[in-house]
Design an enzyme around this catalytic site. Structure first.
Site, mmCIF file in Angstrom:
data_model
loop_
_atom_site.group_PDB
_atom_site.id
_atom_site.type_symbol
_atom_site.label_atom_id
_atom_site.label_comp_id
_atom_site.label_asym_id
_atom_site.label_seq_id
_atom_site.Cartn_x
_atom_site.Cartn_y
_atom_site.Cartn_z
ATOM 1 N N SER A 147 -6.315 24.772 30.216
ATOM 2 C CA SER A 147 -6.883 26.074 29.874
ATOM 3 C C SER A 147 -8.060 26.426 30.775
ATOM 4 C CB SER A 147 -7.326 26.092 28.405
ATOM 5 O OG SER A 147 -8.275 25.077 28.182
ATOM 6 N N LEU A 170 3.328 13.623 34.910
ATOM 7 C CA LEU A 170 4.027 12.341 35.064
ATOM 8 C C LEU A 170 4.670 11.868 33.763
ATOM 9 C CD1 LEU A 170 1.533 10.429 37.402
ATOM 10 C CD2 LEU A 170 3.872 11.133 37.947
ATOM 11 N N GLY A 226 -1.401 10.000 41.016
ATOM 12 C CA GLY A 226 -1.692 10.423 39.647
ATOM 13 C C GLY A 226 -1.874 9.242 38.715
ATOM 14 N N ALA A 227 -2.900 9.316 37.870
ATOM 15 C CA ALA A 227 -3.127 8.238 36.898
ATOM 16 C C ALA A 227 -4.232 8.621 35.931
ATOM 17 C CB ALA A 227 -3.516 6.944 37.607
ATOM 18 N N SER A 229 -7.195 6.945 35.335
ATOM 19 C CA SER A 229 -7.716 5.867 36.169
ATOM 20 C C SER A 229 -9.057 5.296 35.707
ATOM 21 C CB SER A 229 -7.862 6.361 37.619
ATOM 22 O OG SER A 229 -8.754 7.452 37.680
ATOM 23 N N THR A 254 -4.061 -0.746 42.665
ATOM 24 C CA THR A 254 -5.486 -0.914 42.364
ATOM 25 C C THR A 254 -5.907 -2.376 42.383
ATOM 26 O OG1 THR A 254 -7.150 -0.652 40.619
ATOM 27 C CG2 THR A 254 -4.869 -0.896 39.911
ATOM 28 N N GLU A 263 -7.698 -3.526 40.238
ATOM 29 C CA GLU A 263 -7.711 -3.938 38.834
ATOM 30 C C GLU A 263 -6.532 -4.847 38.493
ATOM 31 O OE1 GLU A 263 -9.999 -3.492 36.493
ATOM 32 O OE2 GLU A 263 -11.306 -2.373 37.851
ATOM 33 N N TYR A 306 -5.411 -0.232 31.657
ATOM 34 C CA TYR A 306 -5.209 0.408 32.957
ATOM 35 C C TYR A 306 -4.605 -0.584 33.952
ATOM 36 C CZ TYR A 306 -6.376 2.201 37.596
ATOM 37 O OH TYR A 306 -6.319 2.598 38.904
ATOM 38 N N LYS A 325 -0.844 -0.452 35.605
ATOM 39 C CA LYS A 325 -0.685 -0.432 37.054
ATOM 40 C C LYS A 325 0.116 -1.639 37.547
ATOM 41 C CE LYS A 325 -2.826 3.131 39.010
ATOM 42 N NZ LYS A 325 -2.212 3.975 40.054
ATOM 43 N N HIS A 335 -13.109 3.246 45.863
ATOM 44 C CA HIS A 335 -13.367 4.101 47.021
ATOM 45 C C HIS A 335 -14.102 5.357 46.569
ATOM 46 C CE1 HIS A 335 -9.288 4.429 45.456
ATOM 47 N NE2 HIS A 335 -9.301 5.725 45.749
#
Length: 209
Positions: free
Chosen positions: A10, A39, A61-62, A64, A107, A109, A131, A135, A161
């Protein structure tokens, strides 16, 4: 020509690519086009990929945010894990296995509770958050599609990054913005979480290179 997928909202949610709109070179003859999609919606992914017939797909896309992934664990798994599968399946459904190159933004992670320092490609994975776990699924489903269908599909394991477009709820932006507000007299103090955490950082430009 570059195509992108943007979620319906919106309010305007294209702030981090606003500079591209102001650059006429990015819009000559429709060089950049955004499509509404998500996704979590396999039908829209098939529709967009079938319409665009891309030669390269970058899945950036994530959901994250590591801490938020504990609060939105199922959503994170759906977007970050199964969302990657939906993209790969869409490539196969559209008959583009032999013509598309697929890049998955993975990632650090994945390493989570690190088993060795520094990490390398053979370091065992040990994710420590929803997460990271989502991943990890994405990482292995990319490997599976590469080996099962001979799809050009790769994982890029990116460590943290930074750039001026980093989200305000990430620790570096939280610190820098709060320090600026303290300097301007708009804030007295701010709080952080685990002060013993250690991270590696790089700049987004270097990661792109």
């Amino acid at each position: 020509q570059v195509h992108g997928i943007v979620r319906r909202s919106s309010s305007f949610n294209t702030g981090r690519i606003e500079h591209l709109y102001k650059n006429p070179q990015a819009h000559i003859e429709g060089n950049m086009k955004l499509h509404y999609g998500d996704l979590t919606d396999s039908t829209c992914l098939v529709k967009i990929i079938n319409e665009v017939k891309p030669t390269e797909i970058y899945n950036l896309g994530a959901q994250s945010h590591v801490k938020i992934s504990f609060d939105l664990a199922e959503y994170t798994a759906d977007v970050d894990g199964v969302g990657t599968l939906r993209l790969l399946d869409a490539i196969k459904t559209c008959g583009l296995i032999d013509s598309v190159k697929f890049y998955q933004a993975s990632t650090s992670e994945l390493f989570g509770k690190v088993q060795e320092i520094p990490q390398k490609e053979t370091t065992p994975f040990y994710p420590r958050s929803p997460y990271g776990a989502a991943k990890l699924y994405a990482y292995w489903i990319v490997v599976n599609f590469r080996e099962a269908y001979n799809l050009f599909a790769v994982n890029g394991i990116l460590f943290n990054h930074e750039s001026p477009r980093r989200g305000a709820n990430f620790v570096t932006r939280k610190i820098s913005r709060s320090v600026a507000k303290i300097h301007l007299g708009q804030l007295n103090c701010f709080s952080l979480g685990n002060l013993d955490a250690k991270r590696d950082w790089g700049h987004a430009r270097d990661y792109v290179e």
